[in-house]
Design a protein around this motif. Sequence first.
Motif, PDB file in Angstrom:
ATOM      1  N   VAL A   1       0.898  -1.174   0.125  1.00 34.19           N
ATOM      2  CA  VAL A   1       0.030   0.110   0.055  1.00 34.19           C
ATOM      3  C   VAL A   1       1.033   1.330  -0.030  1.00 34.19           C
ATOM      4  N   ALA A   2       1.820   1.101   0.724  1.00 33.48           N
ATOM      5  CA  ALA A   2       2.720   2.361   1.045  1.00 33.48           C
ATOM      6  C   ALA A   2       3.605   2.524  -0.477  1.00 33.48           C
ATOM      7  N   GLY A   3       3.773   1.520  -1.200  1.00 34.12           N
ATOM      8  CA  GLY A   3       4.639   1.823  -2.524  1.00 34.12           C
ATOM      9  C   GLY A   3       3.752   2.190  -3.672  1.00 34.12           C
ATOM     10  N   TYR A   4       2.360   2.369  -3.476  1.00 33.65           N
ATOM     11  CA  TYR A   4       1.648   2.965  -4.465  1.00 33.65           C
ATOM     12  C   TYR A   4       1.625   4.616  -4.259  1.00 33.65           C
ATOM     13  N   GLY A   5       1.932   4.957  -3.197  1.00 34.09           N
ATOM     14  CA  GLY A   5       1.983   6.447  -2.946  1.00 34.09           C
ATOM     15  C   GLY A   5       0.857   7.244  -3.008  1.00 34.09           C
ATOM     16  N   ARG A   6      -0.315   6.521  -2.853  1.00 32.69           N
ATOM     17  CA  ARG A   6      -1.720   7.171  -3.011  1.00 32.69           C
ATOM     18  C   ARG A   6      -2.561   6.220  -2.346  1.00 32.69           C
ATOM     19  N   PRO A   7      -3.751   6.596  -2.301  1.00 32.83           N
ATOM     20  CA  PRO A   7      -4.765   5.560  -1.947  1.00 32.83           C
ATOM     21  C   PRO A   7      -4.945   4.544  -2.913  1.00 32.83           C
ATOM     22  N   VAL A   8      -5.327   3.062  -2.569  1.00 34.13           N
ATOM     23  CA  VAL A   8      -5.425   2.066  -3.638  1.00 34.13           C
ATOM     24  C   VAL A   8      -6.613   1.409  -3.175  1.00 34.13           C
ATOM     25  N   ARG A   9      -7.239   0.867  -4.297  1.00 28.16           N
ATOM     26  CA  ARG A   9      -8.542   0.050  -4.013  1.00 28.16           C
ATOM     27  C   ARG A   9      -7.929  -1.297  -3.887  1.00 28.16           C
ATOM     28  N   PHE A  10      -9.113  -2.167  -3.425  1.00 34.99           N
ATOM     29  CA  PHE A  10      -8.916  -3.477  -3.144  1.00 34.99           C
ATOM     30  C   PHE A  10      -8.400  -4.233  -4.287  1.00 34.99           C
ATOM     31  N   ALA A  11      -8.922  -3.942  -5.520  1.00 32.40           N
ATOM     32  CA  ALA A  11      -8.469  -4.858  -6.701  1.00 32.40           C
ATOM     33  C   ALA A  11      -7.260  -4.710  -6.864  1.00 32.40           C
ATOM     34  N   GLU A  12      -6.621  -3.323  -6.703  1.00 24.32           N
ATOM     35  CA  GLU A  12      -5.084  -2.986  -7.071  1.00 24.32           C
ATOM     36  C   GLU A  12      -4.310  -3.816  -5.884  1.00 24.32           C
ATOM     37  N   ILE A  13      -4.536  -3.945  -4.821  1.00 21.83           N
ATOM     38  CA  ILE A  13      -3.876  -4.636  -3.981  1.00 21.83           C
ATOM     39  C   ILE A  13      -4.098  -6.218  -4.105  1.00 21.83           C
TER      40      ILE A  13
ATOM     41  N   MET B   1      -3.587   0.803  11.254  1.00 22.04           N
ATOM     42  CA  MET B   1      -2.564   0.620  10.703  1.00 22.04           C
ATOM     43  C   MET B   1      -2.885   1.096   9.085  1.00 22.04           C
ATOM     44  N   LEU B   2      -3.961   0.814   8.764  1.00 20.14           N
ATOM     45  CA  LEU B   2      -4.556   1.369   7.481  1.00 20.14           C
ATOM     46  C   LEU B   2      -5.715   2.056   7.652  1.00 20.14           C
ATOM     47  N   ALA B   3      -6.008   3.071   6.735  1.00 20.03           N
ATOM     48  CA  ALA B   3      -7.454   4.055   6.834  1.00 20.03           C
ATOM     49  C   ALA B   3      -8.059   3.451   5.624  1.00 20.03           C
ATOM     50  N   TYR B   4      -9.471   3.239   5.591  1.00 20.41           N
ATOM     51  CA  TYR B   4     -10.262   3.006   4.604  1.00 20.41           C
ATOM     52  C   TYR B   4     -11.329   4.156   4.613  1.00 20.41           C
ATOM     53  N   ASP B   5     -11.424   4.586   3.223  1.00 21.50           N
ATOM     54  CA  ASP B   5     -12.314   5.798   2.693  1.00 21.50           C
ATOM     55  C   ASP B   5     -13.379   4.999   2.256  1.00 21.50           C
ATOM     56  N   GLU B   6     -14.711   5.195   2.796  1.00 20.64           N
ATOM     57  CA  GLU B   6     -15.877   4.377   2.380  1.00 20.64           C
ATOM     58  C   GLU B   6     -16.390   5.172   1.208  1.00 20.64           C
ATOM     59  N   ALA B   7     -16.105   6.311   1.048  1.00 23.51           N
ATOM     60  CA  ALA B   7     -16.767   7.215  -0.155  1.00 23.51           C
ATOM     61  C   ALA B   7     -16.078   6.663  -1.534  1.00 23.51           C
ATOM     62  N   ASP B   8     -14.562   6.577  -1.478  1.00 17.69           N
ATOM     63  CA  ASP B   8     -13.816   6.095  -2.657  1.00 17.69           C
ATOM     64  C   ASP B   8     -13.463   4.671  -2.479  1.00 17.69           C
ATOM     65  N   HIS B   9     -13.651   3.937  -1.527  1.00 16.30           N
ATOM     66  CA  HIS B   9     -13.386   2.548  -1.533  1.00 16.30           C
ATOM     67  C   HIS B   9     -11.719   2.394  -1.606  1.00 16.30           C
ATOM     68  N   THR B  10     -11.110   3.059  -0.838  1.00 16.20           N
ATOM     69  CA  THR B  10      -9.729   2.908  -1.091  1.00 16.20           C
ATOM     70  C   THR B  10      -8.838   2.863   0.342  1.00 16.20           C
ATOM     71  N   TYR B  11      -7.935   2.174   0.344  1.00 16.05           N
ATOM     72  CA  TYR B  11      -6.838   2.059   1.589  1.00 16.05           C
ATOM     73  C   TYR B  11      -5.895   3.010   1.346  1.00 16.05           C
TER      74      TYR B  11
END
Length: 269
Positions: free
Chosen positions: A19-31, A54-64
Amino acid sequence: MDKPADGTVGKALTLLDEVAGYGRPVRFAEILSGADLPKATLYRLLQTLVSQRMLAYDEADHTYALGSRLIRLAHAAWQQTTLAPLARPHLDRLSEAIGETVHLAKLDNGQVLYVDKRNARRPIPMFSDAGKIGPAYCTGVGKAMLAHLDPPALEKALAQQSWYAHTPATRVSPDALRAELAEIRATGVAFDREEHEPTIICVAVPILDEAGRPLGAMSVTSSTLRHSLDDLAALAPRLAETAADIAREAAAFTFPGARRAPTSGGTSA
């Protein structure tokens, strides 16, 4: 990771790295595409990491994204990073003299860890803060350090980049970046030309040890709404002088766990 992670803790740490490697919020499918884990297992691990902050989940954007607890741990690590307290008075003097945002960073598993920051007299909103992790391939401090890695370490670091196009100016492949890294290595100066954030620009220089390996990097950052790249380039000599002063002090300091022998990892500071 150098070795496959074993056990639940190892898998969770590998996910945090991803997740850190993306440098941005990331979706489940990408992970999922890069996790090498069953979908149900990945979901359970992500839920645990979110519940532990340790992670934050954005319910609006569905990203971690990286969570508040992890950021606090990063700050604790910062306090144990020898380069940070050693560099602090130098950052203070440089910040006072130029009045612009000053960053101190190091490489960590191919990514940029912002170790310290001094805000401009008139602060500008931007991504970077002490303890945050950002991409190396599209930031001034990141490129300044990548340019001074030995070939094996550089190849490893490039393989750890997400190559996500944060802005239209972002270079999105290793081949597109190599020529610039060669120029940075020759001149000792790197620039961020709105590659990570729109309107945000910087000039950066590496902090090199006696063998020419990057201990870290420093930058002066501003906005195109306030300065041009030429304005920042004029600050490069002062920035390089400060980096050299820090490097000289670091050479006389014994870092905890430091090794004098050359390494190929290129990620210690």
